[in-house]
Design a protein around this motif. Structure first.
Motif, short mmCIF file in Angstrom:
data_model
loop_
_atom_site.label_atom_id
_atom_site.label_comp_id
_atom_site.label_asym_id
_atom_site.label_seq_id
_atom_site.Cartn_x
_atom_site.Cartn_y
_atom_site.Cartn_z
N SER A 85 0.34 -1.54 0.20
CA SER A 85 -0.15 -0.22 -0.20
C SER A 85 1.18 1.42 -0.23
O SER A 85 2.18 1.00 0.36
N GLY A 86 0.30 2.29 0.13
CA GLY A 86 0.48 3.72 -0.46
C GLY A 86 0.93 3.66 1.02
O GLY A 86 2.62 4.50 1.48
N ILE A 90 5.84 4.09 2.61
CA ILE A 90 5.66 5.71 3.17
C ILE A 90 6.58 4.43 5.30
O ILE A 90 7.31 5.48 5.11
N THR A 111 -3.68 15.58 4.59
CA THR A 111 -3.35 14.45 3.34
C THR A 111 -3.78 13.75 4.49
O THR A 111 -5.55 13.22 5.24
N GLY A 114 -2.38 7.88 5.72
CA GLY A 114 -0.92 6.98 5.40
C GLY A 114 0.54 7.92 5.24
O GLY A 114 0.86 7.01 5.51
N THR A 115 0.16 8.60 5.49
CA THR A 115 1.01 9.83 6.13
C THR A 115 1.95 9.73 6.80
O THR A 115 2.94 10.00 7.71
N VAL A 157 3.79 16.48 0.61
CA VAL A 157 2.54 15.33 -0.23
C VAL A 157 2.28 16.57 -1.01
O VAL A 157 1.69 17.90 -0.67
N ASP A 183 5.71 12.14 -0.66
CA ASP A 183 5.16 11.55 -0.85
C ASP A 183 3.76 12.05 -2.53
O ASP A 183 3.20 12.45 -2.14
N ALA A 185 1.54 10.06 -3.82
CA ALA A 185 0.85 8.80 -3.60
C ALA A 185 -0.86 9.41 -4.59
O ALA A 185 -1.39 8.75 -4.96
N GLN A 186 -0.83 10.87 -4.50
CA GLN A 186 -2.23 11.09 -5.49
C GLN A 186 -1.52 12.22 -6.82
O GLN A 186 -2.27 12.42 -7.14
N SER A 207 0.84 5.14 -3.93
CA SER A 207 -0.01 4.36 -3.52
C SER A 207 -0.65 4.01 -5.52
O SER A 207 -0.78 5.25 -6.07
N GLN A 209 -3.12 2.26 -4.66
CA GLN A 209 -4.54 1.88 -4.48
C GLN A 209 -5.76 2.56 -5.70
O GLN A 209 -5.54 3.64 -6.68
N LYS A 212 -5.75 5.68 -7.34
CA LYS A 212 -4.66 6.17 -7.84
C LYS A 212 -4.61 6.82 -9.34
O LYS A 212 -5.74 6.13 -9.71
N ASP A 218 -4.91 -2.32 -4.55
CA ASP A 218 -3.90 -1.67 -3.20
C ASP A 218 -2.37 -1.85 -3.55
O ASP A 218 -2.55 -2.54 -4.68
N GLY A 219 -1.42 -1.51 -3.40
CA GLY A 219 -0.21 -1.29 -3.46
C GLY A 219 0.74 -0.30 -3.37
O GLY A 219 -0.21 1.12 -2.86
C1 LIG Z 1 -1.59 11.38 0.15
C2 LIG Z 1 -1.53 10.39 0.72
N1 LIG Z 1 -0.85 9.63 1.64
C3 LIG Z 1 -1.19 8.58 1.44
C4 LIG Z 1 -1.48 7.91 0.75
C5 LIG Z 1 -1.74 6.45 1.47
O1 LIG Z 1 -1.76 5.42 1.00
P1 LIG Z 1 -2.77 3.94 0.57
O2 LIG Z 1 -4.39 4.17 0.62
O3 LIG Z 1 -2.21 3.47 -0.78
O4 LIG Z 1 -2.04 3.50 2.12
C6 LIG Z 1 -2.93 8.17 0.48
C7 LIG Z 1 -4.11 7.17 0.44
O5 LIG Z 1 -5.33 8.01 0.19
C8 LIG Z 1 -2.78 9.54 0.02
O6 LIG Z 1 -3.67 9.71 -0.62
#
Ligand SMILES: Cc1ncc(COP(=O)(O)O)c(C=O)c1O
Length: 436
Positions: A85-86, A90, A111, A114-115, A157, A183, A185-186, A207, A209, A212, A218-219
């Motif tokens: 996952s994201g 991290i 955020t 997950g951050t 982020v 980060d 992820a987005q 991420s 997920q 994304k 997920d990943g």
């Molecule tokens: C900015 C940000 N960081 C981290 C994550 C965590 O990713 P994940 O949901 O794949 O664990 C997300 C997921 O929405 C995110 O938007």
């Protein structure tokens, strides 16, 4: 607020929420269904290969290793580490750094969990800095104000597909000897001054997920140029066990690690998705461009900031409105757009992260206050009070926010973009204040 109308009433269409005809009656393609995603023959072919091989685990298969290799080539970095996952990506990045419990990591309060969850999992203290109201990303000046003798890292982020001012953040980091984790992820494939996000800091995290830019359900992916950091992240994601080192059946756990291994099934889908990523991003930029073009000149509507420096990927499309011109609040704007058939949404949870219950109680591990009372610190020393980041609080408070999100994905057509913009125009015209 709906009574407040002005400009040339004869030209204003009746809102759907008041019984008028909605701009849109068909559903939009979303990132949660087949209409909004491009998952197909390429993914199926690679998935079939995995199933037929009987090897579903990365340590005996080839797909995750291939995904890591192709990702490294695409981003021009030394090495990548795939994970579940994201959040795991991290966590692996933080696990690669020489952090000690009680160390501080500065990040944004707008955020995903997950951050910050991984910061706490490492026994470190998340310190929140305020954001730039135009981009919703960390304001480098505010980051510098938060630096103390215990700060070790910044997690920048790239929110909503928009790149942070990475150079200014790197400058703060350089002057205070801090690590930088991006980060992404987005914001996969967004660029800052021509460089891909994720490649400028010490480590970059992605991420995969469902929502994304590309997805494996997920990943996660962690990238790094520094071989030592990458190797440590890889160990962290696989039990601290260097499998390449064969010692006659003996297992050696060199560092602390968890099992964050991506499966071959995810790896297969990820490989197929990665090949399509540039076309997805090009499509998102086209959709966003059409919406911006169509909204140009609509009084009171401000489209996402454009600059020579930032090349966003529009995870969502951010609309800002000017309350001096429009007599409407954010919840009403969103509700009215939804009645028009447009799935508008607010930005993140409606609250900055530090106002969440967990931070108010400062309890992460059972009833203890660790790490908030660790290493000579008193629990109250860590500040998560309302007012800490006033800009972020205003941006996420529905009663004060002046922004909302429109969807943007690779399944949207030009007509979808036009209809979204037309609905925003219709609502804006309805709520336009009378000229003074
Ligand atoms: C900015 C940000 N960081 C981290 C994550 C965590 O990713 P994940 O949901 O794949 O664990 C997300 C997921 O929405 C995110 O938007």
């Amino acid at each position: 607020m709906r009574e407040k109308r002005s400009v040339t009433p004869s030209t204003i269409q009746r809102l759907a929420i008041d019984g008028g005809t909605p701009v849109r009656s068909r559903p939009f393609p979303t990132i949660n269904d087949a209409l909004g995603r491009r998952l197909g023959a390429e993914e199926l072919t690679l998935l079939t290969e995995v199933i037929q091989s009987g090897q579903l685990n990365r340590n005996s298969g080839t797909k995750v290793a291939a995904l890591e290799r192709v990702w490294a080539e695409a981003f021009g970095v030394g090495r990548t580490v795939a994970s579940t996952s994201g959040t795991a990506a991290i966590h692996a990045a933080l696990g690669a750094l020489p952090l000690t419990p009680g160390d501080e990591v500065i990040t944004t309060p707008i955020t995903d969990w997950g951050t910050v969850g991984p910061i706490l999992a490492q026994g470190c203290i998340p310190v929140f800095a305020d954001v730039d109201p135009r981009t919703y990303c960390l304001d480098p000046k505010q980051v510098e104000r938060r630096v103390t003798g215990r700060t070790r890292a910044i997690i920048a982020v790239h929110l909503l597909g928009f790149p942070c001012d990475v150079d200014a953040l790197l400058d703060v980091a350089r002057r205070h000897d801090l690590f930088v984790i991006e980060d992404c992820a987005q914001a996969m494939l967004a660029r800052w001054r021509g460089r891909l996000v994720g490649t400028m800091g010490d480590l970059g995290c992605f991420s995969l997920q469902q929502s994304k830019v590309i997805t494996t359900g997920d990943g996660g992916i962690t990238i790094a140029n520094d071989e030592n950091l990458a190797a440590r992240a890889a160990l962290f994601a696989d039990k601290g066990w260097p499998r390449a080192v064969r010692q006659e059946g003996r297992r050696e756990h060199r560092t602390f690690g968890l099992n964050y291994r991506m499966t071959e099934l995810q790896g297969a889908v990820g490989l197929a998705q990665l090949a399509k990523a540039p076309s997805f991003v090009a499509h998102r930029r086209r959709v966003a461009g059409l919406v911006s073009e169509r909204l140009r000149g609509v009084p009171g509507i401000i489209t996402p900031p454009l600059s020579d420096e930032a090349d966003p990927v529009y995870w969502f499309y951010l609309v800002t409105f000017d309350p001096a011109v429009l007599s409407v609040d954010q919840p009403t704007f969103i509700r009215t757009l939804r009645a028009e058939g447009i799935p508008a949404n607010h930005v993140h949870s409606g609250e900055v992260l530090y106002l969440q219950e967990l931070f108010r109680r400062k309890q992460v591990f059972g009833t203890s206050h660790y790490p908030f009372d660790y290493a000579g610190r008193r629990v109250d020393d860590v500040d998560y009070r309302r007012g800490l980041c006033p800009v972020a609080e205003e941006l996420t408070d529905p009663s004060r926010s002046r922004s909302f999100l429109l969807p943007c994905n690779e399944g949207m057509s030009d007509d979808d973009a036009v209809e979204m913009a037309d609905a925003v125009r219709k609502v804006a015209e309805h709520y336009a204040r009378s000229p003074a």
